[in-house]
Scaffold this motif. Sequence first.
Motif, mmCIF file in Angstrom:
data_model
loop_
_atom_site.group_PDB
_atom_site.id
_atom_site.type_symbol
_atom_site.label_atom_id
_atom_site.label_comp_id
_atom_site.label_asym_id
_atom_site.label_seq_id
_atom_site.Cartn_x
_atom_site.Cartn_y
_atom_site.Cartn_z
ATOM 1 N N GLY A 1 0.791 -1.197 0.077
ATOM 2 C CA GLY A 1 -0.042 0.142 0.025
ATOM 3 C C GLY A 1 0.759 1.216 -0.060
ATOM 4 N N ALA A 2 1.880 1.022 0.282
ATOM 5 C CA ALA A 2 2.904 2.419 0.447
ATOM 6 C C ALA A 2 3.256 3.115 -0.905
ATOM 7 C CB ALA A 2 4.382 1.940 0.860
ATOM 8 N N CYS A 3 2.999 2.580 -1.932
ATOM 9 C CA CYS A 3 2.771 3.028 -3.042
ATOM 10 C C CYS A 3 2.066 4.468 -3.409
ATOM 11 C CB CYS A 3 2.720 2.104 -4.361
ATOM 12 S SG CYS A 3 4.399 1.272 -4.928
ATOM 13 N N SER A 4 0.951 4.323 -2.808
ATOM 14 C CA SER A 4 -0.164 5.213 -2.706
ATOM 15 C C SER A 4 0.293 6.353 -2.144
ATOM 16 C CB SER A 4 -1.492 4.552 -2.382
ATOM 17 O OG SER A 4 -1.423 4.345 -0.862
ATOM 18 N N TYR A 5 0.996 6.472 -1.321
ATOM 19 C CA TYR A 5 1.524 7.641 -0.278
ATOM 20 C C TYR A 5 2.615 7.929 -0.187
ATOM 21 C CZ TYR A 5 2.065 4.185 3.545
ATOM 22 O OH TYR A 5 2.461 3.243 4.111
ATOM 23 N N ARG A 6 3.467 7.352 -0.572
ATOM 24 C CA ARG A 6 5.385 7.580 -0.583
ATOM 25 C C ARG A 6 5.576 8.367 -1.932
ATOM 26 N NH1 ARG A 6 7.087 7.511 4.628
ATOM 27 N NH2 ARG A 6 6.901 5.782 5.590
ATOM 28 N N CYS A 7 5.096 8.164 -2.842
ATOM 29 C CA CYS A 7 5.380 9.111 -4.230
ATOM 30 C C CYS A 7 5.153 10.480 -3.901
ATOM 31 C CB CYS A 7 4.405 8.700 -5.342
ATOM 32 S SG CYS A 7 4.639 9.537 -7.006
ATOM 33 N N VAL A 8 6.420 11.293 -4.583
ATOM 34 C CA VAL A 8 6.311 12.678 -4.297
ATOM 35 C C VAL A 8 5.176 13.336 -5.031
ATOM 36 C CG1 VAL A 8 8.816 12.630 -3.989
ATOM 37 C CG2 VAL A 8 7.748 13.034 -6.381
ATOM 38 N N LEU A 9 4.524 12.593 -5.992
ATOM 39 C CA LEU A 9 3.269 13.349 -6.680
ATOM 40 C C LEU A 9 2.048 13.346 -5.754
ATOM 41 C CD1 LEU A 9 3.773 11.628 -10.235
ATOM 42 C CD2 LEU A 9 4.466 14.074 -9.418
ATOM 43 N N ASN A 10 1.075 14.205 -5.909
ATOM 44 C CA ASN A 10 -0.004 14.246 -5.166
ATOM 45 C C ASN A 10 -0.900 12.992 -5.261
ATOM 46 O OD1 ASN A 10 0.533 16.694 -3.916
ATOM 47 N ND2 ASN A 10 -0.642 17.804 -5.465
ATOM 48 N N VAL A 11 -1.053 12.431 -6.598
ATOM 49 C CA VAL A 11 -1.578 11.095 -6.903
ATOM 50 C C VAL A 11 -0.347 10.269 -7.253
ATOM 51 C CG1 VAL A 11 -3.093 9.810 -7.975
ATOM 52 C CG2 VAL A 11 -3.738 12.354 -7.498
ATOM 53 N N SER A 12 -0.053 9.298 -6.790
ATOM 54 C CA SER A 12 1.087 8.554 -7.352
ATOM 55 C C SER A 12 1.134 8.160 -8.477
ATOM 56 C CB SER A 12 0.810 7.249 -6.207
ATOM 57 O OG SER A 12 1.971 6.403 -6.756
ATOM 58 N N ALA A 13 2.329 7.988 -9.024
ATOM 59 C CA ALA A 13 2.617 7.468 -10.398
ATOM 60 C C ALA A 13 2.553 6.138 -10.803
ATOM 61 C CB ALA A 13 4.098 8.172 -10.887
ATOM 62 N N ASN B 1 -6.689 6.755 -14.814
ATOM 63 C CA ASN B 1 -6.751 8.125 -14.378
ATOM 64 C C ASN B 1 -7.535 8.285 -13.124
ATOM 65 O OD1 ASN B 1 -6.168 9.391 -16.793
ATOM 66 N ND2 ASN B 1 -7.862 8.697 -17.855
ATOM 67 N N LEU B 2 -8.059 7.049 -12.584
ATOM 68 C CA LEU B 2 -8.663 7.052 -11.472
ATOM 69 C C LEU B 2 -8.104 6.315 -10.157
ATOM 70 C CD1 LEU B 2 -12.501 6.337 -12.446
ATOM 71 C CD2 LEU B 2 -11.508 8.530 -11.719
ATOM 72 N N CYS B 3 -7.118 5.287 -10.956
ATOM 73 C CA CYS B 3 -6.066 4.484 -9.965
ATOM 74 C C CYS B 3 -5.388 5.388 -8.999
ATOM 75 C CB CYS B 3 -5.480 3.596 -10.731
ATOM 76 S SG CYS B 3 -4.458 2.673 -9.532
ATOM 77 N N VAL B 4 -5.347 5.139 -7.662
ATOM 78 C CA VAL B 4 -4.137 5.658 -6.931
ATOM 79 C C VAL B 4 -3.017 4.790 -6.356
ATOM 80 C CG1 VAL B 4 -6.046 7.704 -5.984
ATOM 81 C CG2 VAL B 4 -5.928 5.410 -4.644
ATOM 82 N N GLY B 5 -3.093 3.784 -6.810
ATOM 83 C CA GLY B 5 -1.856 2.762 -6.470
ATOM 84 C C GLY B 5 -2.207 2.177 -5.183
ATOM 85 N N CYS B 6 -3.255 2.168 -4.652
ATOM 86 C CA CYS B 6 -3.316 1.641 -3.070
ATOM 87 C C CYS B 6 -3.098 0.277 -2.969
ATOM 88 C CB CYS B 6 -4.830 1.910 -2.666
ATOM 89 S SG CYS B 6 -6.208 0.865 -3.520
ATOM 90 N N GLY B 7 -3.466 -0.485 -4.199
ATOM 91 C CA GLY B 7 -2.862 -2.043 -4.315
ATOM 92 C C GLY B 7 -4.062 -3.063 -3.519
ATOM 93 N N LYS B 8 -5.008 -2.408 -3.083
ATOM 94 C CA LYS B 8 -6.105 -3.159 -2.637
ATOM 95 C C LYS B 8 -6.481 -4.332 -3.562
ATOM 96 C CE LYS B 8 -8.115 -0.206 0.639
ATOM 97 N NZ LYS B 8 -9.240 0.602 1.283
ATOM 98 N N CYS B 9 -6.740 -4.096 -4.708
ATOM 99 C CA CYS B 9 -7.208 -4.852 -5.695
ATOM 100 C C CYS B 9 -5.965 -5.961 -5.811
ATOM 101 C CB CYS B 9 -7.668 -4.241 -6.968
ATOM 102 S SG CYS B 9 -6.227 -3.579 -7.691
ATOM 103 N N VAL B 10 -4.805 -5.419 -6.083
ATOM 104 C CA VAL B 10 -3.550 -6.378 -6.171
ATOM 105 C C VAL B 10 -3.675 -7.374 -5.085
ATOM 106 C CG1 VAL B 10 -1.276 -6.515 -6.447
ATOM 107 C CG2 VAL B 10 -2.516 -4.670 -7.242
ATOM 108 N N ASP B 11 -3.774 -7.089 -3.838
ATOM 109 C CA ASP B 11 -3.714 -7.950 -2.668
ATOM 110 C C ASP B 11 -4.827 -8.766 -2.690
ATOM 111 O OD1 ASP B 11 -2.575 -8.613 -0.202
ATOM 112 O OD2 ASP B 11 -4.181 -7.745 0.849
ATOM 113 N N GLY B 12 -6.067 -8.383 -3.044
ATOM 114 C CA GLY B 12 -7.177 -9.270 -3.062
ATOM 115 C C GLY B 12 -7.137 -10.341 -4.184
#
Length: 182
Positions: free
Chosen positions: A52-64, A122-133
Motif C-alpha cells: 500500500g505504500a506506493c499510494s502515499y510515498r510517491c512525491v506526486l499528489n496522486v501516485s505515479a 486516471n482514477l487509480c491511486v495505486g493503493c494495491g487493494k485490488c492487487v492484494d485481493g
Amino acid sequence: MNNERRDLLKKTCQGVAAVGVLGLAGFLGVKKQSAADALVWQIDPSQCIGCGACSYRCVLNVSAVKCFHNFKMCGYCDLCTGFFDPQPLARNTGAENQLCPTNAIRRREVETPYFEYVVDQNLCVGCGKCVDGCFSLGNGSLFLQINQELCKQCNQCAIALHCPAQAISRIPAAQAYQLKEA
Ligand code: SF4
Ligand code: SF4
Ligand code: SF4
C-alpha cells in the motif's frame, strides 16, 4: 473453471492485452528516443507484496504507481477478489462489496459466467487493494507498476526508499517493461 472457455476468452481479450502492452512499450519508446541509455524506476511485480505504500510515498499528489492487468493470466471470475472484498459480510456481487476506493475498475460481462476487469488509470491511486485481493484468492493477474508517462524519475524514488520488499529499482529504459507473468 472450464479450460476451453477460459482459453477462448483469453484469445478474445488478447487484443485488449496487446493494446495495454503496446501502451506500456509506448512509454519506453518515448524514453528510448530521448535518452537510449536512461534508467527508469520500475517495480518488479514478482517482488511486490502490495503493502500500500506506493499510494502515499510517491512525491506526486496522486501516485505515479498504477494498477495494470494481465488479461492472459486472468480467470475472468464472477466473484473476483480483486474487485470484490475477499471476506465480504454477504458473498454476492453487491456494490457494497467492491474493493476499489476510487471505482477505478470497470467490470463487464464477457460471456456468462465470465467477467472482464479493466483498470482506469486516471482514477487509480495505486493503493494495491485490488492487487492484494487478487493475489490472496485469485491468480495475481492485477499488479502495480510505475506509469512512465507520470513518473518524474526522481534522483531517488521516494517509494523505493520505503519499499519493504525492495521491489523498486532502476532499469535501462531500452529494456522491456516489467510485466506480471503467469
Ligand atoms: S484498488 Fe487501488 S490499486 Fe486497485 S485500481 Fe483501485 S485505486 Fe488502483
Ligand atoms: S521516481 Fe518519484 S515520481 Fe516516480 S514513482 Fe518514485 S517518487 Fe514517484
Ligand atoms: S512499496 Fe513496494 S511492496 Fe509496497 S506496494 Fe509499492 S512496490 Fe509493492
